[in-house]
Design a protein around this motif. Structure first.
Motif, PDB file in Angstrom:
ATOM      1  N   LEU A   6       0.860  -1.177   0.000  1.00 62.35           N
ATOM      2  CA  LEU A   6       0.000   0.000   0.000  1.00 62.35           C
ATOM      3  C   LEU A   6       0.897   1.228   0.000  1.00 62.35           C
ATOM      4  O   LEU A   6       1.699   1.422   0.916  1.00 62.35           O
ATOM      5  CB  LEU A   6      -0.920   0.006   1.222  1.00 62.35           C
ATOM      6  CG  LEU A   6      -1.899   1.178   1.324  1.00 62.35           C
ATOM      7  CD1 LEU A   6      -2.952   1.089   0.212  1.00 62.35           C
ATOM      8  CD2 LEU A   6      -2.593   1.189   2.686  1.00 62.35           C
TER       9      LEU A   6
ATOM     10  N   ARG B 189       0.199  -1.678   9.021  1.00 67.61           N
ATOM     11  CA  ARG B 189      -1.267  -1.680   9.020  1.00 67.61           C
ATOM     12  C   ARG B 189      -1.798  -1.286  10.397  1.00 67.61           C
ATOM     13  O   ARG B 189      -2.763  -0.521  10.506  1.00 67.61           O
ATOM     14  CB  ARG B 189      -1.783  -3.054   8.607  1.00 67.61           C
ATOM     15  CG  ARG B 189      -3.293  -3.258   8.801  1.00 67.61           C
ATOM     16  CD  ARG B 189      -4.152  -2.370   7.916  1.00 67.61           C
ATOM     17  NE  ARG B 189      -4.253  -2.848   6.560  1.00 67.61           N
ATOM     18  CZ  ARG B 189      -5.417  -3.059   5.898  1.00 67.61           C
ATOM     19  NH1 ARG B 189      -6.567  -2.841   6.509  1.00 67.61           N
ATOM     20  NH2 ARG B 189      -5.406  -3.446   4.643  1.00 67.61           N
TER      21      ARG B 189
ATOM     22  N   THR C  12     -11.793  -2.967   9.635  1.00 67.07           N
ATOM     23  CA  THR C  12     -12.210  -3.650   8.421  1.00 67.07           C
ATOM     24  C   THR C  12     -11.036  -3.815   7.462  1.00 67.07           C
ATOM     25  O   THR C  12     -10.052  -3.078   7.521  1.00 67.07           O
ATOM     26  CB  THR C  12     -13.330  -2.879   7.710  1.00 67.07           C
ATOM     27  OG1 THR C  12     -12.865  -1.560   7.393  1.00 67.07           O
ATOM     28  CG2 THR C  12     -14.569  -2.766   8.592  1.00 67.07           C
ATOM     29  N   ARG C  13     -11.170  -4.768   6.566  1.00 66.14           N
ATOM     30  CA  ARG C  13     -10.125  -5.005   5.567  1.00 66.14           C
ATOM     31  C   ARG C  13      -9.955  -3.766   4.680  1.00 66.14           C
ATOM     32  O   ARG C  13      -8.835  -3.356   4.370  1.00 66.14           O
ATOM     33  CB  ARG C  13     -10.518  -6.223   4.724  1.00 66.14           C
ATOM     34  CG  ARG C  13      -9.428  -6.737   3.807  1.00 66.14           C
ATOM     35  CD  ARG C  13      -9.931  -7.960   3.045  1.00 66.14           C
ATOM     36  NE  ARG C  13     -10.220  -9.087   3.908  1.00 66.14           N
ATOM     37  CZ  ARG C  13      -9.343 -10.031   4.231  1.00 66.14           C
ATOM     38  NH1 ARG C  13      -8.115  -9.972   3.748  1.00 66.14           N
ATOM     39  NH2 ARG C  13      -9.692 -11.030   5.016  1.00 66.14           N
ATOM     40  N   ASP C  14     -11.065  -3.179   4.258  1.00 70.81           N
ATOM     41  CA  ASP C  14     -11.060  -1.957   3.454  1.00 70.81           C
ATOM     42  C   ASP C  14     -11.133  -0.761   4.402  1.00 70.81           C
ATOM     43  O   ASP C  14     -12.146  -0.575   5.086  1.00 70.81           O
ATOM     44  CB  ASP C  14     -12.260  -1.957   2.503  1.00 70.81           C
ATOM     45  CG  ASP C  14     -12.352  -0.689   1.664  1.00 70.81           C
ATOM     46  OD1 ASP C  14     -11.541   0.244   1.862  1.00 70.81           O
ATOM     47  OD2 ASP C  14     -13.262  -0.621   0.816  1.00 70.81           O
TER      48      ASP C  14
ATOM     49  N   THR D 245     -11.771   2.173   4.004  1.00 70.50           N
ATOM     50  CA  THR D 245     -12.812   3.158   3.683  1.00 70.50           C
ATOM     51  C   THR D 245     -14.210   2.608   3.900  1.00 70.50           C
ATOM     52  O   THR D 245     -15.195   3.313   3.696  1.00 70.50           O
ATOM     53  CB  THR D 245     -12.685   3.629   2.226  1.00 70.50           C
ATOM     54  OG1 THR D 245     -12.986   2.535   1.339  1.00 70.50           O
ATOM     55  CG2 THR D 245     -11.294   4.145   1.926  1.00 70.50           C
ATOM     56  N   ALA D 246     -14.314   1.344   4.302  1.00 70.53           N
ATOM     57  CA  ALA D 246     -15.617   0.678   4.399  1.00 70.53           C
ATOM     58  C   ALA D 246     -16.269   0.915   5.751  1.00 70.53           C
ATOM     59  O   ALA D 246     -15.595   1.166   6.764  1.00 70.53           O
ATOM     60  CB  ALA D 246     -15.451  -0.816   4.159  1.00 70.53           C
TER      61      ALA D 246
ATOM     62  N   GLY E 227     -13.604   2.276   8.184  1.00 70.26           N
ATOM     63  CA  GLY E 227     -12.455   1.441   8.518  1.00 70.26           C
ATOM     64  C   GLY E 227     -12.550   0.778   9.870  1.00 70.26           C
ATOM     65  O   GLY E 227     -11.777  -0.139  10.164  1.00 70.26           O
TER      66      GLY E 227
END
Length: 472
Positions: free
Chosen positions: A82, A130, A145-147, A149-150, A167
């Motif tokens: 990332l 992370r 969350t994995r995403d 932005t979710a 997130g």
């Protein structure tokens, strides 16, 4: 789903290759995923499995070790990149979210191998990075969350009365959520002297963590965090508009929730405050040596000293003989609760974390009392005796507590007894579980719980070095 909701979920049993094969499978057949389906493979980890397994004469223990030790790498990590930096997402097992605590604990069993494998170092850099990014999203959240932005995919969290950010999977404020990344960073630094993960973004996450601890001392104001959830279970929410029970402001750090994700009864959770002292001192060393940041290191050490002094003054009780022991929770007014919960940091897990010396007499008395009928969550049955907690309910023993007790013990007979109970607790699956019934190990929760699997692996490494004659 939350950790509580996942228990007993039939869907979790078939959702992934990490879930054990049918109990009718031949005895001691490997339960690892096929090589091509493993998330991450390290030749040094495979060599470590072979080395330790060769020292385990008990065929069942050897089989369980081979299944459990690599479970995090086999099934829960997703390495990637990332922004040009390593990024590793780590799920708990049967819940698709990354807990700061669990992810740190899950990869800890491999840290001593990082000097010998560049790809494993890359994986650790990704977890450390992370975690830093998660903390910068929200230092009060326990799971992400994995995403990033979710919105949360946890049904119970969708209507929580708190500030839910993109997130964040769950926003239960737990002191240990910020301690575990500090411990992991220190362990990695001591093993590798690799400065790569300790960049400006990571340092900012450390600063935010220290500031959050300081705010949650609540010396002058309650701070911004509050949490309420509509739930049938009282331990899922906080009283008094989401701020928790009243306290006298004495310098200890407030925790809304325990490492079990259950609400604290009294907000000064003593095992977590002791862990915070240790973690702050460890991160100060990393700040000085890896970044040359003497100022932030001094802030960490000053906070550790303040909390440590408050712990000695307000965090102890006296047993029947008048000897000091650590409380589990206090409120600063004189109110105190003695119990222990299997989730680490626990009173029994303090030496394992490095929060107290293994020979410390106060801790030794405390751990002995916790492993007895003086602890309302100590259960003794036909299959085993050990510690559970409110999260699963009465009469359910957590293998994690058996592992901690074995790591704490120097007595051969005690360790042998615990190994017998751990072997029974796998109930034909080849893996550790969250909990099992004190009378019936086939009645268990969470078939895929990577943290417990990793701890079992650590126990086998410990005994192979410390007491190899107990391994058959």
């Amino acid at each position: 789903m939350t950790r509580r909701e996942i228990m007993g979920s039939a869907g979790a049993l078939a959702a992934t290759a990490a879930v054990p094969k049918a109990l009718a499978a031949p005895a001691f057949e490997t339960r690892r995923p096929p090589v091509g389906q493993r998330h991450f493979t390290s030749p040094v980890v495979e060599a470590e499995i072979a080395r330790v397994k060769a020292r385990i004469g008990d065929a069942k223990l050897a089989w369980m070790f081979e299944n459990c030790y690599p479970n995090t790498l086999d099934t829960t990590v997703t390495p990637g990149m990332l922004g040009g930096k390593p990024d590793t997402f780590v799920i708990t097992g049967d819940i698709d979210a990354m807990w700061l605590r669990d992810s740190s604990a899950q990869i800890n069993p491999y840290v001593h191998l990082t000097p010998r494998d560049a790809s494993l170092r890359q994986l650790f850099r990704g977890v450390i990075g992370r975690q830093a990014r998660c903390i910068l999203i929200d230092p009060y959240a326990n799971a992400f969350t994995r995403d990033p932005t979710a919105s949360t995919n946890h049904d119970a969290a969708k209507h929580d009365q708190t500030e839910m950010k993109p997130g964040v999977a769950e926003r239960k404020w737990e002191i240990d959520s910020l301690c575990y990344p500090m411990r992991l960073a220190h362990s990695y630094w001591m093993a590798t002297r690799d400065k790569a993960p300790f960049d400006a973004e990571w340092a900012e996450a450390v600063r935010v963590s220290i500031d959050t601890f300081r705010v949650q001392q609540r010396l002058h104001a309650p701070g911004p965090y509050h949490f309420q959830r509509r739930a049938d279970t009282p331990t899922e929410t906080l009283m008094l508009k989401g701020y928790g029970a009243p306290t006298r402001k004495v310098g200890l750090i407030h925790s809304g929730f325990r490492p079990s994700d259950d609400a604290c009864t009294l907000p000064f959770l003593i095992p977590s405050n002791l862990f915070a002292v240790s973690a702050l001192r460890k991160i100060a060393l990393v700040l000085r040596e890896a970044r040359g940041d003497a100022k932030l290191a001094a802030e960490a050490e000053a906070l550790a000293a303040q909390v440590s002094a408050a712990l000695v003054k307000y965090g102890r009780l006296r047993d029947e003989a008048g000897q000091p022991i650590w409380a589990f929770e206090v409120d600063g007014f004189g109110g105190a609760l003695f119990m222990d919960d299997a989730n680490v940091p626990s009173l029994c897990g303090l030496a394992y974390l490095g929060a107290v010396p293994r020979t410390d007499p106060v801790w030794r008395r405390t751990a002995a009392r916790a492993w007895s009928a003086n602890n309302p969550f100590f259960f003794k049955g036909k299959a085993a005796e050990g510690i559970g907690g409110p999260h699963v309910g009465l009469d359910m023993i957590w293998p994690m507590s058996l592992i901690m007790h074995a790591l704490n013990s120097d007595d051969d007979a005690t360790i042998r007894r615990l190994l017998v109970q751990l072997k029974a607790s796998e109930a034909g699956t080849g893996f550790m579980h969250e909990s099992f019934d004190k009378d019936d190990p086939t009645n268990f929760t969470r078939p895929w719980f990577a943290w417990a699997n990793g701890l079992f692996g650590e126990l086998m490494l410990d005994l192979a070095a410390r007491k190899p004659h107990l391994l058959g």
